[in-house]
Enzyme design. Structure first.
Site, PDB file in Angstrom:
ATOM      1  CB  SER A 268      -0.960  -0.040   1.198  1.00  0.00           C
ATOM      2  OG  SER A 268      -1.941   0.963   1.079  1.00  0.00           O
ATOM      3  CG  ASP A 426      -3.899  -1.969  -0.336  1.00  0.00           C
ATOM      4  OD1 ASP A 426      -2.778  -2.410  -0.025  1.00  0.00           O
ATOM      5  OD2 ASP A 426      -4.401  -0.959   0.186  1.00  0.00           O
TER       6      ASP A 426
END
Length: 661
Positions: A268, A426
């Site tokens: 992320s 992600d």
């Protein structure tokens, strides 16, 4: 303001100091100045008691409290004296607590490491309770190993020295890496520090040995094998959206203290800082952390309500990811994982999760996906569902063109639909901290974690508060609650109830061997999906620096021997390169009788992390000076050793060395 220099005034006693004297004084006071009041109370008290309990006799306790009872008065005076003594002792404790609070606030507001260190030393002086170190590690065993190493110092042959070193040369020997041992300390215990210094000295002695019975190739092989057995250190940067500026402070502090590992993984927003560290040279990284990173803007402008609704309907996300892609391409310059490793010598690892249901997450690096473009992997790792749309990985082909990494395959039949592109999202959804993958690929056994996830950091801070105010038993209960939460989440996953992905978020590993947790505020959480201002970025970075300063003693104690091994390997590699270049130069001048060095043993791929031209956390100037001192007068060789290497060898570490053109 220095509280330690304030003048102190000793307490002076007023009146009798002994219990007997205070009893007599109180007796005279009650019987002399309060005579009428005593008589009046003596008449009223029996009447009141008879009304409450009838005509029963007075209980023994009430009888003791009658004014004429000397023992009762003595007991009351004793209790009063005890209360006064406690009150007198409470004042120094209150003053000490105020001083400790003052120095803690000074540590929390320090802008430089020197200010923080001064406040930490003053706080340590005010702390009266000390830990029993013998209960936290094998003190007698470490002392015996230290004495053995010092005794072997008298041995002439280096082989006798390494025989004693290899027996117990592991990272956590005697439990010396126990986190509780280094918690709240400014430096490692004296015995552990002396042991680390002795081992480092012995390693440098082996490295500098020029004995004929131990040639250069054997010394280098010994260092490689020892470091492989000792293990590697990795830095893991978690997710956290706009809270990722916290990672910048952590990285900056590690770089300043020469503790930045050669293996860095992120997911992320942590992958953004990971890409910056893995694609920039040390001078450029230092300049970026000082000046450029304050202008980072990850999110685009939302625009009007109709633009947002249209983006959600058409792309399934609130923000447009093209702003982030443009920023990352500017920072990483279309470098692949292999090119980034060749340029910096650091292994860059980024985790991504598949948009498919049953495909496991991946850890992208120069071994698993060498041709993937770094900015493409970072954008995919930042594609949180609903915030950004899932991304397709891009790579460089053999001609240098940017092409899809997983190109859809179709036979071209008219009746068969074409396969859709594989998209990734992600990495923190399923593999926020890829510890298992790093253990398998790079022999990592020591993890430094920077934790800024908004759903994990508050729980870890709460656990720390419970430990501080509740003690060791309360800390064990908090650990038990954490294990229970993870266990229940794993049970839901085994039963096939992912709970909308929440179970995978909490079932992962949260901490490493050394964990730096972000103390985020409520205002920071409210702006978690917005572009932070320069002041907010600076605030988050300062939080990262202060939290990392607290962990520096543990990091130095756990990584000191590893850094000494890395330094020895770099010096031996450079010495071998200089020696080979000198032989090749003499052979090119017509010396046909030069002896060619025998091929060294094959070094596995994990040893390629210690690049011959990359010192990792070591100072390049120091290493260059050490290499130049080996062969004085070879100016041409020295210049070549400073030039970065553009091509990567296959890990065999054989005779052929490639130099930059």
């Amino acid at each position: 303001m220095d509280i330690a220099n304030e003048a102190t005034v000793d307490a002076s006693s007023i009146g009798p100091s002994t219990i007997v004297g205070r009893t007599i004084a109180l007796r005279v006071l009650l019987c002399g100045s309060l005579r009428r009041l005593r008589r009046h109370l003596a008449r009223l008290l029996p009447v009141a008691l008879r009304r409450l309990r009838g005509d029963a006799k007075l209980p023994p306790l009430v009888a003791w409290l009658r004014p004429r009872h000397a023992l009762g008065i003595l007991a009351l005076v004793s209790l009063a004296a005890f209360a006064l003594r406690r009150f007198a002792n409470e004042r120094p404790r209150t003053e000490s607590a105020n001083r400790r609070k003052f120095w803690r606030d000074a540590m929390g507001n320090a802008s430089t490491f020197e200010e923080w260190l001064h406040a930490a030393k003053m706080l340590d002086e005010e702390t009266t309770t000390k830990k029993n170190e013998g209960d936290l590690y094998e003190e007698e065993f470490i002392r015996s190993k230290l004495q053995e190493l010092r005794h072997r110092r008298q041995q002439v042959s280096p082989r006798d020295i390494i025989c004693g070193m290899r027996a117990d040369l592991i990272r956590n020997v005697g439990n010396m890496c126990n986190p509780e041992l280094h918690r709240g300390r400014l430096q490692a215990p004296t015995l552990i520090k002396e042991y680390i210094d002795e081992v480092s000295t012995r390693l440098k002695l082996v490295c500098d040995s020029d004995s004929e019975e131990w040639p250069l190739d054997e010394r280098l092989a010994f260092m490689h094998e020892t470091r492989h057995a000792f293990g590697r250190t990795a830095l893991l940067l978690s997710g956290g959206a706009s809270l990722g500026a916290f990672h910048a402070g952590v990285v900056k502090t590690l770089a300043e203290h020469k503790l930045l590992p050669g293996i860095i993984a992120g997911s992320s927003v942590g992958s953004v800082m990971c890409a910056v560290v893995g694609t920039m040279s040390p001078p450029k990284l230092e300049s970026f952390l000082e000046e450029s990173w304050y202008s980072l803007q990850f999110f685009d402008r939302l625009g009007g309500i109709f633009a947002v609704v249209n983006r959600i309907v058409t792309r399934g996300a609130v923000h447009d990811i093209r702003q982030l892609q443009k920023l990352l391409r500017h920072l990483t310059s279309d470098l692949t994982f292999q090119e980034a490793y060749d340029m910096t010598g650091r292994a860059l690892c980024i985790t991504v999760c598949s948009a498919r249901k049953h495909e496991p997450p991946r850890c992208l690096n120069y071994l698993t996906s060498p041709h993937v473009v770094v900015w493409s992997a970072v954008t995919a790792s930042c594609a949180f569902p609903g915030l950004f749309e899932a991304q397709e990985l891009m790579a460089k082909d053999r001609l240098g063109e940017i092409v899809p990494y997983h190109a859809p395959f179709s036979l071209g039949s008219e009746g068969q639909p074409e396969a859709s592109a594989r998209r990734w999202r992600d990495g923190s959804l399923e593999s926020d901290l890829p510890m298992i993958q790093l253990q398998e690929l790079f022999n990592v056994n020591h993890f430094i974690v920077s934790q800024a996830n908004p759903h994990i950091a508050p729980l870890l801070r709460l656990k720390e508060i419970v430990r501080v105010y509740g003690g060791n038993f309360a800390a064990k209960l908090a650990r038990l609650a954490e294990m229970e939460l993870k266990h229940r989440c794993n049970q839901f996953l085994e039963l096939g109830f992912p709970l909308g992905g929440v179970a995978k978020l909490f079932a992962q590993d949260w901490e490493g061997d050394v964990t730096v947790v972000m103390p985020a505020t409520i205002s920071q959480y409210l702006k978690i999906v917005q572009n932070p201002s320069c002041l907010e970025l600076q605030m988050a970075a300062n939080q990262g620096r202060r939290c990392t300063w607290e962990k520096l003693p543990a990091m130095k104690a756990n990584c000191a021997i590893e850094l000494a091994l890395d330094e020895c390997i770099v010096l031996l590699n450079r010495e071998r390169r200089l020696k080979r270049y000198a032989e090749r130069a003499s052979a090119s001048q017509g010396h046909t009788d030069s002896v060619r060095l025998g091929a060294s043993r094959r070094i596995p791929s994990w040893n390629c992390i210690a690049r011959e031209n990359s010192a990792g956390p070591l100072d390049e100037d120091v290493l260059a000076d050490a290499a130049a001192s080996i062969h004085q007068g070879t100016a041409t060789v020295g210049r070549l050793s400073h030039r970065p290497r553009q091509s990567m060898h296959d890990g065999s570490d054989g005779d052929e060395d490639s130099f930059g053109e």
